[in-house]
Write an enzyme that holds these catalytic residues in place. Structure first.
Site, PDB file in Angstrom:
ATOM      1  N   LYS A   1      34.330  39.999  25.950  1.00 23.64           N
ATOM      2  CA  LYS A   1      35.266  40.190  26.942  1.00 23.64           C
ATOM      3  C   LYS A   1      35.810  41.923  26.916  1.00 23.64           C
ATOM      4  CE  LYS A   1      40.038  39.053  26.579  1.00 23.64           C
ATOM      5  NZ  LYS A   1      40.823  40.344  27.119  1.00 23.64           N
TER       6      LYS A   1
ATOM      7  N   ARG B   1      43.514  29.986  17.514  1.00 23.67           N
ATOM      8  CA  ARG B   1      43.375  30.579  16.064  1.00 23.67           C
ATOM      9  C   ARG B   1      43.067  29.456  15.368  1.00 23.67           C
ATOM     10  NH1 ARG B   1      44.170  34.688  17.744  1.00 23.67           N
ATOM     11  NH2 ARG B   1      45.464  36.489  17.461  1.00 23.67           N
TER      12      ARG B   1
ATOM     13  N   PRO C   1      45.165  43.277  49.519  1.00 22.40           N
ATOM     14  CA  PRO C   1      43.915  42.725  49.405  1.00 22.40           C
ATOM     15  C   PRO C   1      42.613  43.452  49.375  1.00 22.40           C
ATOM     16  CG  PRO C   1      45.572  41.364  50.790  1.00 22.40           C
ATOM     17  CD  PRO C   1      46.448  42.685  50.519  1.00 22.40           C
ATOM     18  N   ASN C   2      42.800  44.464  50.239  1.00 19.94           N
ATOM     19  CA  ASN C   2      41.501  45.493  50.319  1.00 19.94           C
ATOM     20  C   ASN C   2      41.264  45.898  49.044  1.00 19.94           C
ATOM     21  OD1 ASN C   2      39.410  46.779  51.985  1.00 19.94           O
ATOM     22  ND2 ASN C   2      40.716  48.539  51.588  1.00 19.94           N
TER      23      ASN C   2
ATOM     24  N   ASP D   1      38.348  44.120  21.692  1.00 19.80           N
ATOM     25  CA  ASP D   1      39.598  44.876  21.929  1.00 19.80           C
ATOM     26  C   ASP D   1      39.682  46.076  21.114  1.00 19.80           C
ATOM     27  OD1 ASP D   1      40.807  43.168  24.073  1.00 19.80           O
ATOM     28  OD2 ASP D   1      41.587  41.941  22.543  1.00 19.80           O
TER      29      ASP D   1
ATOM     30  N   THR E   1      51.494  34.826  29.523  1.00 16.95           N
ATOM     31  CA  THR E   1      52.153  33.997  28.326  1.00 16.95           C
ATOM     32  C   THR E   1      52.974  34.807  27.598  1.00 16.95           C
ATOM     33  OG1 THR E   1      50.178  34.630  27.171  1.00 16.95           O
ATOM     34  CG2 THR E   1      50.117  32.302  28.136  1.00 16.95           C
TER      35      THR E   1
ATOM     36  N   ASP F   1      47.001  43.935  43.594  1.00 19.29           N
ATOM     37  CA  ASP F   1      47.150  44.854  44.354  1.00 19.29           C
ATOM     38  C   ASP F   1      46.793  44.240  46.012  1.00 19.29           C
ATOM     39  OD1 ASP F   1      47.406  47.634  45.642  1.00 19.29           O
ATOM     40  OD2 ASP F   1      46.511  48.360  43.675  1.00 19.29           O
TER      41      ASP F   1
ATOM     42  N   ARG G   1      40.970  38.715  17.533  1.00 21.79           N
ATOM     43  CA  ARG G   1      40.842  39.188  15.820  1.00 21.79           C
ATOM     44  C   ARG G   1      40.278  38.272  14.844  1.00 21.79           C
ATOM     45  NH1 ARG G   1      46.820  41.007  17.406  1.00 21.79           N
ATOM     46  NH2 ARG G   1      46.458  39.121  18.728  1.00 21.79           N
TER      47      ARG G   1
ATOM     48  N   ASP H   1      38.148  41.804  32.097  1.00 19.24           N
ATOM     49  CA  ASP H   1      39.323  41.314  32.272  1.00 19.24           C
ATOM     50  C   ASP H   1      40.440  42.434  32.608  1.00 19.24           C
ATOM     51  OD1 ASP H   1      41.716  39.762  31.659  1.00 19.24           O
ATOM     52  OD2 ASP H   1      41.770  40.189  29.430  1.00 19.24           O
ATOM     53  N   LEU H   2      40.188  42.740  33.802  1.00 18.51           N
ATOM     54  CA  LEU H   2      41.247  43.874  34.187  1.00 18.51           C
ATOM     55  C   LEU H   2      42.417  43.555  35.275  1.00 18.51           C
ATOM     56  CD1 LEU H   2      38.348  46.618  34.825  1.00 18.51           C
ATOM     57  CD2 LEU H   2      39.754  46.181  33.074  1.00 18.51           C
ATOM     58  N   LYS H   3      42.497  42.041  35.192  1.00 16.47           N
ATOM     59  CA  LYS H   3      43.725  41.386  36.012  1.00 16.47           C
ATOM     60  C   LYS H   3      44.216  42.219  37.243  1.00 16.47           C
ATOM     61  CE  LYS H   3      45.477  39.386  31.587  1.00 16.47           C
ATOM     62  NZ  LYS H   3      44.472  39.899  30.685  1.00 16.47           N
TER      63      LYS H   3
HETATM   64  O1  C5P Z   1      43.092  39.108  18.978  1.00 15.15           O
HETATM   65  P1  C5P Z   1      43.466  37.922  20.016  1.00 15.15           P
HETATM   66  O2  C5P Z   1      42.536  36.374  19.640  1.00 15.15           O
HETATM   67  O3  C5P Z   1      44.800  37.419  20.107  1.00 15.15           O
HETATM   68  O4  C5P Z   1      43.272  38.205  21.401  1.00 15.15           O
HETATM   69  C1  C5P Z   1      43.194  37.472  22.498  1.00 15.15           C
HETATM   70  C2  C5P Z   1      42.724  38.148  23.722  1.00 15.15           C
HETATM   71  O5  C5P Z   1      43.406  37.601  24.980  1.00 15.15           O
HETATM   72  C3  C5P Z   1      43.350  39.730  24.016  1.00 15.15           C
HETATM   73  O6  C5P Z   1      42.342  40.394  24.614  1.00 15.15           O
HETATM   74  C4  C5P Z   1      44.709  39.464  24.820  1.00 15.15           C
HETATM   75  O7  C5P Z   1      44.730  40.584  25.887  1.00 15.15           O
HETATM   76  C5  C5P Z   1      44.168  38.292  25.838  1.00 15.15           C
HETATM   77  N1  C5P Z   1      45.236  37.577  26.371  1.00 15.15           N
HETATM   78  C6  C5P Z   1      46.198  36.903  25.756  1.00 15.15           C
HETATM   79  N2  C5P Z   1      47.143  35.993  26.222  1.00 15.15           N
HETATM   80  C7  C5P Z   1      47.095  36.243  27.698  1.00 15.15           C
HETATM   81  C8  C5P Z   1      46.119  36.605  28.457  1.00 15.15           C
HETATM   82  C9  C5P Z   1      45.100  37.380  27.552  1.00 15.15           C
HETATM   83  O8  C5P Z   1      46.256  36.880  24.296  1.00 15.15           O
HETATM   84  N3  C5P Z   1      47.957  35.493  28.472  1.00 15.15           N
END
Ligand code: C5P
Length: 242
Positions: A37, A189, A71-72, A15, A128, A69, A219, A64-66
């Site tokens: 990612k 974490r 279907p096509n 990121d 989340t 939109d 991070r 990870d572009l989620k």
């Molecule tokens: O730095 P950290 O470990 O918090 O990064 C978590 C990564 O996971 C980030 O790229 C964040 O966009 C992604 N993510 C998230 N929660 C989600 C989906 C994706 O933290 N529900």
């Protein structure tokens, strides 16, 4: 399924707001020790070039572009991601059955067209960042866990390979969806590291015990004084060092 026999469990979230530090960090990492990612922040600035470079370096790349939109449009985007050679790509399960099956068919067709491996296709269930009240405001009365299970079941029924979810929900989804469905979990974490903006955090070894397949970690690795050592320590805690 296109997964190598033992892909790394840790996915390092690159990121960064520009490609320089992202590629510099990746150059210090070993593709046998982690996947990487690339998300919206880096992709919007730098486009597909860093993705191609990471694939060429031998990394399993999660794009990870989620996508969410019609279907096509999603199918074309998934096909383009497949042609980049990525290992994993994601869409929103809330896009519905027609969108999910179009995405599934598109990655299969694009992979076959270039004689390569099919990327894993996973679906985001409930973000989340949404709690029950925020979900209710969008017209969904179910609690987030029940809605996540509903969307994960739809994704599985549409032939997707897994979902992105919180490790907290992993036992519920693992029990309902079986051992082969990939659960990709952010919010990880290691003990003693900063929580940052994540609310519901789980330690790496605990996430695996709860049923997670892959751990997205940003991070705690990217902001560490020594990212290579931080990754190695996490892999040791998982017993997954190469
Ligand atoms: O730095 P950290 O470990 O918090 O990064 C978590 C990564 O996971 C980030 O790229 C964040 O966009 C992604 N993510 C998230 N929660 C989600 C989906 C994706 O933290 N529900």
């Amino acid at each position: 399924m296109s997964m190598p026999a033992n892909p790394p469990r840790v996915i390092v979230a690159l990121d960064f707001a520009d490609p320089g530090p992202a590629v510099a960090l990746a150059d210090r990492l070993d593709p046998r020790q982690c996947a990487v990612k690339v998300g919206k922040e880096l992709f919007v600035v730098a486009g597909p070039e860093p993705v191609r470079r990471l694939v060429e370096r031998g990394f399993n790349v999660f794009l990870d572009l989620k996508f969410h939109d019609i279907p096509n449009t999603v199918a074309q985007a998934c096909a383009a991601a497949t042609r980049l050679g990525v290992w994993m790509v994601d869409v929103h399960a809330a896009g519905g059955r027609a969108m999910l099956t179009a995405a599934r068919d598109a990655v299969a067709t694009a992979a076959a067209g270039q004689g390569g491996a099919r990327p894993l296709l996973v679906a985001v269930t409930v973000l989340t960042s949404l709690d029950a009240a925020a979900l209710a405001e969008t017209g969904i009365a179910a609690d987030p866990g029940a809605q996540a299970l509903r969307l994960a079941t739809l994704a599985r029924d549409c032939g997707l390979d897994g979902v992105v979810c919180s490790a907290v929900e992993a036992p519920l989804l693992r029990a309902a969806l079986g051992p082969d469905f990939a659960l990709v979990t952010p919010g990880i974490r290691p003990a003693g590291s900063a929580t940052d903006d994540q609310a519901r955090i789980v330690a790496p070894e605990q996430a695996l015990a709860l049923g997670a397949s892959y751990l997205v970690i940003g991070r705690p690795i990217t902001a560490a004084t020594d990212p290579v050592a931080a990754l190695a320590a996490i892999n040791r805690s998982l017993g997954t060092s190469a």
